[in-house]
Design an enzyme around this catalytic site. Sequence first.
Site, short mmCIF file in Angstrom:
data_model
loop_
_atom_site.label_atom_id
_atom_site.label_comp_id
_atom_site.label_asym_id
_atom_site.label_seq_id
_atom_site.Cartn_x
_atom_site.Cartn_y
_atom_site.Cartn_z
N ARG A 240 0.85 -1.19 0.00
CA ARG A 240 0.00 0.00 0.00
C ARG A 240 0.89 1.24 0.00
NH1 ARG A 240 -3.60 -2.75 -1.54
NH2 ARG A 240 -5.69 -3.00 -0.66
N GLU A 269 -4.11 7.27 -5.47
CA GLU A 269 -4.51 6.31 -6.49
C GLU A 269 -5.96 6.55 -6.87
OE1 GLU A 269 -3.75 2.26 -5.53
OE2 GLU A 269 -1.68 2.60 -4.95
N HIS A 287 -0.87 -0.20 -9.66
CA HIS A 287 -1.61 -1.08 -8.73
C HIS A 287 -2.24 -2.28 -9.45
CE1 HIS A 287 -3.72 -1.19 -4.58
NE2 HIS A 287 -3.66 -2.40 -5.10
C1 DGY Z 1 -5.81 -6.16 -2.68
O1 DGY Z 1 -6.45 -7.21 -2.83
O2 DGY Z 1 -5.70 -5.61 -1.59
C2 DGY Z 1 -5.16 -5.58 -3.90
O3 DGY Z 1 -4.44 -4.44 -3.58
C3 DGY Z 1 -6.19 -5.29 -4.96
O4 DGY Z 1 -7.26 -4.60 -4.43
#
Ligand code: DGY
Length: 320
Positions: A240, A269, A287
Amino acid sequence: MTGKPRLWITRRLSDATLERAARDYDATINWEDRTWSADEIVQMSRDFDAILPCHSEIFNADVAARLSDRVKIIANHSVGVDHCDLPALKARGIVVTNTPDVLSDATAELALLLMLGAARRAIEGDRLVREGRWDSWSPAFMVGKQVSGARLGIIGMGRVGRAMARNARGLGMEIHYHNRRRLPPEQEQGAIFHESLDTLLPVSDFLSLHCPATPETEGLMNAARIAQLPEGAVLVNTARGALVDEEALLEAIRSGHLAAAGLDCFRTEPGGNPAFAAHDNIFMLPHIGSATRRTRDAMGFRALDNLDAFFAGREPKDRL
Ligand code: DGY
């Protein structure tokens, strides 16, 4: 409840997922794949028993407080749930689930790509050839950082972290890790545990982040921690954006303390950080850690499995 439960699928999921959802639920699907504001989420919630969202839909305390009483379960299509205020949703009596396990390999593959691409100057090289500017060669040309034999530090040795360790072991890397708890030997597979980041960071020629974004990990890689990495280290983030202080990262790239970075996650994002674009040694992707066909189907099915269990009166496997 009479008839099939009303289910709102907030984004366009894989075809196989949508087919199954349409068969088993009275499903409303976001075919245009538009995004939703907080007010729209609140308004939509009035018509549904269940919501199947992605990390792009924000269920913060304000939204949680205003959601309709009709909503009984939020079955996320993601492993990360930092977009959900879990205590606030729990206080409303709403069940929340996620989709662990199924995206670990895909995400770890992308972390490997970012690590290798950042180490071996993939963006810079691709740009040279693509733009017709490759006009010479010498032994000093585009020299990168070798991965094999180097030390990889992993923060967060959950499923994705362990998959990354497996990949990196295949490249002949020495694995070090920090985790809330030390893993049993069969999961450690020879990886070296560090109780503290203070001992992990100085031995991490490469550092890959695999922990969730929580109030405790917000800004985890700040200027002081980046400074603890060896000179010329490479930072990889597929977890993240909130884990990294982006100004500190930029400063370390500018000064050369970090040789490179590989990033799939950003504080903002979609969009990312425009200041990163000036640096070819920051290898960036939008991402897409879990974005493979097989994994998208598996995530969709896992979310539907959780819904099926809930509406059959059973405990959903991935209840948080
Ligand atoms: C997650 O599953 O957390 C990925 O980042 C995609 O959303």
